[in-house]
Design a protein around this motif. Structure first.
Motif, short mmCIF file in Angstrom:
data_model
loop_
_atom_site.label_atom_id
_atom_site.label_comp_id
_atom_site.label_asym_id
_atom_site.label_seq_id
_atom_site.Cartn_x
_atom_site.Cartn_y
_atom_site.Cartn_z
N SER A 8 -30.47 4.87 -16.02
CA SER A 8 -30.23 5.46 -17.33
C SER A 8 -30.61 6.94 -17.36
O SER A 8 -29.90 7.74 -17.98
N THR A 9 -31.65 7.34 -16.68
CA THR A 9 -32.04 8.74 -16.64
C THR A 9 -31.04 9.55 -15.82
O THR A 9 -30.62 10.64 -16.22
N ILE A 10 -30.65 9.02 -14.68
CA ILE A 10 -29.64 9.69 -13.86
C ILE A 10 -28.33 9.77 -14.64
O ILE A 10 -27.65 10.80 -14.62
N ASP A 11 -27.98 8.71 -15.33
CA ASP A 11 -26.75 8.71 -16.14
C ASP A 11 -26.81 9.76 -17.25
O ASP A 11 -25.82 10.43 -17.53
N LEU A 12 -27.97 9.90 -17.89
CA LEU A 12 -28.13 10.89 -18.95
C LEU A 12 -27.93 12.30 -18.39
O LEU A 12 -27.19 13.10 -18.95
N ILE A 13 -28.58 12.60 -17.28
CA ILE A 13 -28.43 13.92 -16.66
C ILE A 13 -26.98 14.14 -16.24
O ILE A 13 -26.41 15.21 -16.48
N GLY A 14 -26.37 13.12 -15.66
CA GLY A 14 -24.97 13.22 -15.26
C GLY A 14 -24.06 13.48 -16.45
O GLY A 14 -23.14 14.30 -16.37
#
Length: 83
Positions: A8-14
């Motif tokens: 979810s954090t990687i997805d948010l940054i992406g």
């Protein structure tokens, strides 16, 4: 490569990279250095501001230049957990 940060954090940054900077989604990978995705100083500052607004945590601009996406996501998760 470190990839233990929640998706979810990687997805948010992406999502921010795609929305704000029109970065190609297929090039967003955990092992990619943030500086390779945020190619100028204004992009770095804008990313720091957006992450502060969305997550309520401060981001050091040097972290955005030195860490991979996965490493940076782990740093953010640690700060969120520590609150």
């Amino acid at each position: 490569m470190t990839t233990s940060a929640p998706e979810s954090t990687i997805d948010l940054i992406g999502a921010i990279l795609i929305e704000m900077f029109e970065f190609p989604a297929e090039e967003i990978q955990g092992g990619t250095l943030m500086r390779d995705m945020l190619t100028d100083s204004l992009m770095v500052v804008e990313m720091a501001i957006v992450l502060h607004e969305r997550l309520g945590i401060k981001v050091d601009e040097e972290e955005l230049r030195a860490l991979t996406l996965a490493e940076f996501a782990e740093v953010l998760d640690a700060r969120i957990t520590a609150r």
